[in-house]
Motif scaffolding. Structure first.
Motif, mmCIF file in Angstrom:
data_model
loop_
_atom_site.group_PDB
_atom_site.id
_atom_site.type_symbol
_atom_site.label_atom_id
_atom_site.label_comp_id
_atom_site.label_asym_id
_atom_site.label_seq_id
_atom_site.Cartn_x
_atom_site.Cartn_y
_atom_site.Cartn_z
ATOM 1 N N ASP A 24 -22.512 -21.289 24.383
ATOM 2 C CA ASP A 24 -21.205 -21.160 25.023
ATOM 3 C C ASP A 24 -20.478 -19.890 24.596
ATOM 4 O O ASP A 24 -19.522 -19.467 25.262
ATOM 5 C CB ASP A 24 -20.345 -22.390 24.730
ATOM 6 N N LYS B 118 -19.972 -17.039 27.042
ATOM 7 C CA LYS B 118 -18.865 -17.092 28.000
ATOM 8 C C LYS B 118 -17.521 -16.750 27.350
ATOM 9 O O LYS B 118 -16.485 -16.755 28.015
ATOM 10 C CB LYS B 118 -18.787 -18.488 28.619
ATOM 11 N N THR B 119 -17.553 -16.461 26.039
ATOM 12 C CA THR B 119 -16.292 -16.185 25.331
ATOM 13 C C THR B 119 -16.389 -14.892 24.527
ATOM 14 O O THR B 119 -16.100 -13.819 25.040
ATOM 15 C CB THR B 119 -15.920 -17.365 24.416
ATOM 16 N N PRO C 150 -22.291 -12.115 28.815
ATOM 17 C CA PRO C 150 -23.329 -13.026 29.309
ATOM 18 C C PRO C 150 -24.736 -12.654 28.879
ATOM 19 O O PRO C 150 -25.650 -13.473 28.965
ATOM 20 C CB PRO C 150 -23.179 -12.927 30.835
ATOM 21 N N ARG D 123 -18.493 -8.760 22.977
ATOM 22 C CA ARG D 123 -17.643 -8.459 24.125
ATOM 23 C C ARG D 123 -16.529 -7.466 23.765
ATOM 24 O O ARG D 123 -16.133 -6.634 24.577
ATOM 25 C CB ARG D 123 -17.028 -9.757 24.672
ATOM 26 N N ASP E 112 -24.622 -12.382 39.070
ATOM 27 C CA ASP E 112 -24.312 -13.690 38.467
ATOM 28 C C ASP E 112 -25.562 -14.523 38.213
ATOM 29 O O ASP E 112 -25.643 -15.232 37.206
ATOM 30 C CB ASP E 112 -23.342 -14.460 39.356
ATOM 31 N N TYR F 213 -27.001 -13.725 34.883
ATOM 32 C CA TYR F 213 -26.229 -14.308 33.791
ATOM 33 C C TYR F 213 -26.481 -15.813 33.678
ATOM 34 O O TYR F 213 -26.593 -16.349 32.576
ATOM 35 C CB TYR F 213 -24.736 -14.056 34.011
ATOM 36 N N GLU F 214 -26.590 -16.480 34.809
ATOM 37 C CA GLU F 214 -26.866 -17.919 34.787
ATOM 38 C C GLU F 214 -28.234 -18.193 34.176
ATOM 39 O O GLU F 214 -28.410 -19.145 33.392
ATOM 40 C CB GLU F 214 -26.782 -18.476 36.213
ATOM 41 N N TYR G 122 -28.088 -17.735 30.328
ATOM 42 C CA TYR G 122 -27.473 -18.892 29.658
ATOM 43 C C TYR G 122 -28.479 -20.047 29.571
ATOM 44 O O TYR G 122 -28.634 -20.675 28.515
ATOM 45 C CB TYR G 122 -26.236 -19.319 30.432
#
Length: 450
Positions: free
Chosen positions: A28, A31-32, A36, A41, A125, A128-129, A132
């Motif tokens: 997780d 996402k923070t 990704p 970040r 996207d 990135y999915e 994860y």
């Protein structure tokens, strides 16, 4: 009977997964606090590396469309400063061993122009999915020589062991396939060279979003290389099926020699065997800075650090410059590369005592945003720095993914260097999805004998 049971036990051990997948809580973070793709970040402490804001995923107005070269989205950027032989020690903590050696070896001509850092690496996207999902499920098997429960994107965005960043580089997202020119020049100590022009058709089977982990059928990449020039080498073909689990099945490779007019299995296409038409200046596993099996080395993550690496190399890979503008005595034209400060994963591989490779140790500097290897320091069996590599690259914003633009291999002991994977005077590379049948040996044999 006893011998058979030992063999069975060894095979069973080889297929056991190594710890790799991370917890839900760790995943997780993608996402923070992490991007990704697993990079930090935020900006660095002094702001010289900015925060990641999504990368460059739309084409700027200067772009003319597919099959055209990527224009520079930052034409007004100016160098912040230039590193030379006179001041490089002030920047030594942000340079690789190879870079520092170049300032010592070519004090009058070598320099590095450092530009503002642009964190352009960005993806769609679905990439990135997949990243994860891979973080939660991907595992190394077969003593780290196989990959399971992963597809499309990097399997280990939050790496825990030395092989994982290397796997990330090997299978990083580069589209479903490409057709490109790979021009090579082995430059002598006097600055002379002959160009070798090669076409390469590549299918990144692992990266196809329509192919799941259970449908990859143990092939990551299909690769077809044909030498087009000079005439004495023209028609030489190398075909490779890069397998996902190289213990279950090693890399499949074939070569075609025009004089023999037969496509033959080539088990020596790999490791430290000489690369195609490179005049002995690179090994097979140095294409794309590193490729193939990792089993001859023991790998470890040294850590992360901030390093000046080639980045956003739009200008030097464009049509503005001819090969003669780029290739100079000692090193490529130092006016052309763009260097930026980025965070990299530093990973070392040391040859195992039970095997061999002409390179006893390699230190890789892997860009945190794209998982592309940017620099490699290479040591001989005496522990002396022998060669080093650079990977000049750019964001292919029309796709989008981060892409190689040119590579160099410098031999510090002989004073020679190899430039490769550039194509300034050839048609631009473009994304192309090939059918698997295109890479069937029987089809390649037909093409070769036409």
């Amino acid at each position: 009977m006893k011998r058979a049971s030992h063999v069975a036990a060894a095979l069973m051990f080889a297929t056991l997964p190594l710890a790799a997948k991370v917890s839900q809580e760790e995943a997780d973070k993608l996402k923070t606090t992490l991007t990704p793709m697993g990079a930090e970040r935020g900006a660095n402490a002094d702001g010289t590396i900015p925060a990641w804001e999504g990368g460059l995923t739309t084409a700027p107005p200067c772009y003319k469309g597919k099959k055209h070269r990527y224009c520079d989205p930052f034409p007004d950027d100016k160098p912040l400063f230039t590193i030379t032989a006179q001041n490089y020690k002030e920047h030594a903590d942000k340079l690789s061993a190879g870079q520092k050696a170049m300032f010592e070896q070519y004090p009058g001509t070598y320099k590095m122009k450092v530009y503002p850092t642009r964190r352009t690496a960005g993806y769609a996207d679905f990439v990135y999915e997949a990243t994860y999902k891979n973080a939660l499920n991907a595992e190394l098997i077969s003593e780290g020589e196989g990959l399971s429960n992963a597809s499309v994107s990097v399997p280990f965005p939050i790496p825990k062991s030395g092989k994982e960043p290397v796997w990330n580089h090997k299978v990083r997202f580069r589209g479903v396939g490409t057709t490109r020119w790979n021009v090579q020049a082995a430059v002598t100590t006097g600055g002379d060279y002959n160009l070798v022009k090669i076409t390469e058709d590549i299918k990144f089977h692992y990266n196809n979003p329509e192919v799941g982990p259970d449908e990859i059928d143990n092939v990551l990449i299909y690769f077809l290389q044909i030498v087009r020039d000079p005439a004495r080498l023209a028609g030489t073909i190398t075909l490779v099926h890069e397998t996902m689990d190289q213990v279950t099945e090693p890399r499949r490779a074939w070569q075609y020699n025009p004089g023999q007019r037969r496509l033959r299995r080539a088990p020596n296409v790999g490791y430290d065997n000489p690369g195609t038409a490179a005049d002995g200046l690179r090994t097979n596993d140095q294409l794309d800075l590193f490729n193939g099996a990792t089993d001859r080395y023991t790998w470890k993550i040294v850590g992360k650090k901030e390093v000046y690496i080639p980045y956003n190399s739009y200008d030097m890979s464009g049509e503005k410059y001819k090969y003669s503008d780029i290739l100079q005595k000692g090193h490529i034209n130092p006016e052309l590369p763009r260097y930026e400060l980025h965070r990299v994963w530093v990973v070392e591989g040391e040859v195992k005592p039970t095997t061999s490779h002409i390179y006893a140790k390699r230190r890789f500097y892997i860009d945190e945003d794209s998982w592309q290897i940017a620099l490699v320091d290479i040591y001989d069996r005496r522990g002396a720095l022998w060669r080093w590599q650079e990977g000049h690259s750019l964001q292919a914003y029309a796709e989008p993914f981060y892409s190689p633009a040119m590579g160099t291999v410098y031999d510090l002991q002989s004073g020679r260097y190899l430039a490769l994977e550039f194509s300034n005077e050839e048609p631009e590379a473009y994304v192309k999805d090939f059918p698997i049948q295109y890479f069937d040996p029987s089809n390649v044999q037909k093409q070769a004998t036409k």
